[in-house]
Every structure is written in structure tokens, then in C-alpha cells.
Design an enzyme around this catalytic site. Structure first.
Site, short mmCIF file in Angstrom:
data_model
loop_
_atom_site.label_atom_id
_atom_site.label_comp_id
_atom_site.label_asym_id
_atom_site.label_seq_id
_atom_site.Cartn_x
_atom_site.Cartn_y
_atom_site.Cartn_z
N ARG A 1 13.92 16.27 12.69
CA ARG A 1 14.84 15.35 12.48
C ARG A 1 16.13 15.87 11.61
O ARG A 1 17.16 15.44 11.60
CB ARG A 1 14.15 14.19 12.22
CG ARG A 1 14.78 12.84 11.81
CD ARG A 1 14.02 11.68 11.71
NE ARG A 1 14.72 10.65 11.11
CZ ARG A 1 15.34 9.68 11.52
NH1 ARG A 1 15.34 9.59 13.05
NH2 ARG A 1 15.69 8.30 11.22
N TYR B 1 22.49 13.87 3.78
CA TYR B 1 22.81 14.87 4.41
C TYR B 1 24.20 15.78 3.97
O TYR B 1 24.44 16.86 4.31
CB TYR B 1 22.62 14.79 6.00
CG TYR B 1 21.61 14.21 6.41
CD1 TYR B 1 20.37 15.38 6.61
CD2 TYR B 1 20.95 12.94 6.69
CE1 TYR B 1 18.93 14.82 6.97
CE2 TYR B 1 19.78 12.60 7.21
CZ TYR B 1 18.81 13.65 7.36
OH TYR B 1 17.67 13.40 7.90
N ARG C 1 11.90 10.45 14.98
CA ARG C 1 10.71 10.23 13.91
C ARG C 1 9.60 10.62 14.92
O ARG C 1 9.54 10.42 15.97
CB ARG C 1 10.45 9.15 13.41
CG ARG C 1 11.60 8.38 12.49
CD ARG C 1 11.48 7.07 11.73
NE ARG C 1 12.33 6.64 10.91
CZ ARG C 1 13.56 5.83 11.37
NH1 ARG C 1 13.41 5.54 12.88
NH2 ARG C 1 14.33 5.37 10.59
N HIS D 1 9.26 15.97 11.13
CA HIS D 1 10.22 15.47 10.75
C HIS D 1 11.33 16.56 10.08
O HIS D 1 12.58 16.03 9.96
CB HIS D 1 9.94 14.74 9.29
CG HIS D 1 10.95 13.62 9.09
ND1 HIS D 1 10.36 12.42 9.84
CD2 HIS D 1 11.48 13.10 8.25
CE1 HIS D 1 11.28 11.34 9.45
NE2 HIS D 1 12.12 11.64 8.24
N HIS E 1 19.29 4.55 10.96
CA HIS E 1 19.12 3.97 9.23
C HIS E 1 19.76 2.84 9.33
O HIS E 1 20.89 2.83 9.79
CB HIS E 1 20.10 5.21 8.45
CG HIS E 1 19.35 6.44 8.46
ND1 HIS E 1 19.82 7.72 8.14
CD2 HIS E 1 17.84 6.95 8.36
CE1 HIS E 1 18.79 8.74 8.10
NE2 HIS E 1 17.72 8.27 8.17
N LYS F 1 11.78 2.03 13.40
CA LYS F 1 10.93 1.34 12.25
C LYS F 1 11.11 -0.32 12.64
O LYS F 1 12.16 -0.92 12.97
CB LYS F 1 11.35 1.52 10.95
CG LYS F 1 10.88 3.02 10.35
CD LYS F 1 11.37 3.05 9.19
CE LYS F 1 10.73 4.55 8.47
NZ LYS F 1 10.99 4.73 7.17
#
Length: 298
Positions: A247, A279, A148, A244, A270, A172
Site C-alpha cells: 500500500r 508520502y 489495506r 501494508h 484517507h 475503515k
């Protein structure tokens, strides 16, 4: 109880007890400020403790006229979290948004770049400029490690473990993960570090920060966006490209080449495999090839 007062308390709760990043706290705060401004504009002197479901329904109805369903859904989710906090602190007994549903959202497939387009963007970098080697290392790291943009700007020299073949990434909620790094990405980071960065005058607080601006300070997220946008314009790529996008391309190309979805999940950071599964929708042709190659009834 005033909205400004409870908002300050809520921000401290998110920061200290939930351990959220400043960006996440800012987003949650904006949701509450939208609501309090709407109440003020409509001359409704209603406190966070007394606001009702009907009033919130009207707010969401007005909001839907101005923003898309995705933004509307995010605001509803943010406000639900806020009123759950009010219950937790025993300011309220119920959540007035409990029975209010978010709009149904279609799953948005991420934009991706072909390998030839990534090569074109990197080739377009002017390596004779002061920031050329840095910018090449930035793009190689975004694509080579699937970071990110905030993870890239926060990357430290002390997070680089090249002998072991990985970097440590703070994602995150300040959650750390280890991401493998390939020889190409490692090569261009080392060129930047040993030939460019070493000659910079660096601010004391940025001594351990990997990517720096010309003044020796950490790069901002906005600067990374600007670098990518300018290169896209220079190469004539008309896709909606942002940091992004690299990514997304990282994950898509790994999947297309046979990587395990759970491995991709771990590298992207994730929490849920459901997030990574988006994806699998990007390249249906690849999934057909998997069936034809591995299924016993092919």
C-alpha cells in the site's frame, strides 16, 4: 459500576452508534482492559466513575516504562474516547484525561519497495503450487489498488466492476470507496477466478468472497502476512515487509510519477489529506524535480 459492565456498554456504543469495525472496537477494548488490570494488580478498587486524574497519571507513568511512545499515545487517545463516552452517558461530568498530553511523536516514514523488488517477490511465487495463482493475484491487488489487508480479505466478487475499470472497497468504519483497477491486476484476478477458484469447493458463506483458502473459506489477515513474509525470505529482501508495504509502495510510486496528492488520498481512503502527505516526505528528489520543472523562477 464495574469495569466489565461499562466496557460491554461501550463496545455496543462503538458498534451500533459509531459504526466502527470489530478490529477498532477490539483495540479500544484492550486499552480499557489494560487500565482495569493495572488497577486490580495494584489493589485499587476504583470504578470508572470515580477514577481520578492522579490515578490515571500513575497508570500512564507505569505504562511508559513498558511500551514505546507511539503505543502510549494510542492508549491515551483510546482512554480519552472512553471517558468522553462516560460524559455522554452522564456517568461523569469531566474527562480525567483532559489535561494529560500524549508524548510527542516523530513522523514515521513508511517502508517502501522498489518496483524491481515487487517484481522479484511476484516472480518468487511458485505458480505450479495449488495457491500460486491466488498468491500472485493477491500481491498484484495489494500493489495495484493500494488496499489495506482487511480490505483485501473482505473483497467480494460482486465488488469487481471490471467493465467500468474500478473495484468497490469497504474501508475503515465500513466506508465504501471506488478504486481504479489497472489491466495487469484485472488480468491476474481473472486468471485466479476462472482457472483456480472456479474448481474449488466453496463454503456457502464464502461464495461471494474473492480470495479463498484451500478449504473454500475466506483468508485471514494472518495468512496474508505469512504469504508476504515467506516470499520476502525467499527473495532475500531484508526490509521489514508486510502487506501494508505494498500500500505504501502504491502511494509512493504514484507520487513519484506525478500523480495528484488528492487523487492518491481518495484511492487510499484517507479522511484527511494530512495522512496522505506523509508520502511527500518519502522521496525528496521527486519534489525537487517538480519545482525545477514547474516553478516559473526555476
Amino acid at each position: 459500576m464495574k469495569w466489565s459492565q461499562v466496557l460491554t456498554d461501550y463496545e455496543n456504543y462503538l458498534r451500533l452508534e459509531r459504526g466502527l469495525s470489530e478490529n477498532s472496537i477490539l483495540n479500544y477494548s484492550l486499552d480499557i482492559k489494560k487500565l482495569s488490570r493495572w488497577l486490580e494488580n495494584n489493589e485499587m478498587a476504583i470504578s470508572p466513575i470515580s477514577i481520578s486524574e492522579d490515578t490515571l497519571q500513575q497508570f500512564i507513568y507505569d505504562l511508559a516504562k513498558k511500551v514505546n511512545p507511539r503505543s502510549q499515545s494510542r492508549t491515551i487517545s483510546g482512554l480519552k474516547g472512553f471517558f468522553n463516552y462516560m460524559i455522554f452517558e452522564e456517568y461523569r461530568k469531566t474527562n480525567p484525561l483532559e489535561l494529560i498530553d500524549s508524548p510527542k511523536l516523530g513522523r514515521k516514514l513508511p517502508d517502501t519497495l522498489a518496483l524491481s523488488e515487487i517484481d522479484a517477490l511476484i516472480t518468487a511465487i511458485d505458480l505450479s503450487s495449488k495457491q500460486g495463482e491466488r498468491n500472485r493475484a493477491i500481491l498484484e491487488t495489494l500493489y495495484g489498488c493500494g488496499l489495506r489487508v482487511s480490505e483485501l480479505t473482505n473483497l467480494k466478487i460482486s465488488d469487481l466492476f471490471f467493465d467500468e475499470g474500478f473495484i468497490k472497497v469497504s474501508g475503515k468504519g465500513d466506508k465504501e470507496r471506488l478504486v481504479p483497477i489497472g489491466p495487469t491486476t484485472e488480468k491476474y484476478i481473472n486468471i485466479y477466478r476462472k482457472e483456480i477458484r472456479v474448481h474449488q469447493k466453496i463454503k456457502p458463506q464464502a461464495m461471494d468472497t474473492l480470495f479463498l483458502n484451500q478449504h473454500g473459506s475466506p483468508l485471514t489477515r494472518a495468512m496474508i502476512f505469512t504469504i508476504v513474509k515467506r516470499l520476502a525470505e525467499k527473495t532475500g529482501i531484508r526490509k521489514n515487509i508486510s502487506p501494508h508495504t505494498f500500500r505504501h509502495s502504491f502511494a509512493t510510486h504514484l507520487l513519484e510519477n506525478g500523480a495528484d496528492l488528492m487523487a492518491i488520498q481518495q484511492m487510499l481512503g484517507h479522511e484527511s489529506i494530512t495522512t496522505t502527505e506523509i508520502y511527500t516526505h518519502v522521496d525528496r528528489r521527486h519534489l525537487s524535480e517538480v519545482i525545477n520543472k514547474f516553478h516559473p523562477r526555476k
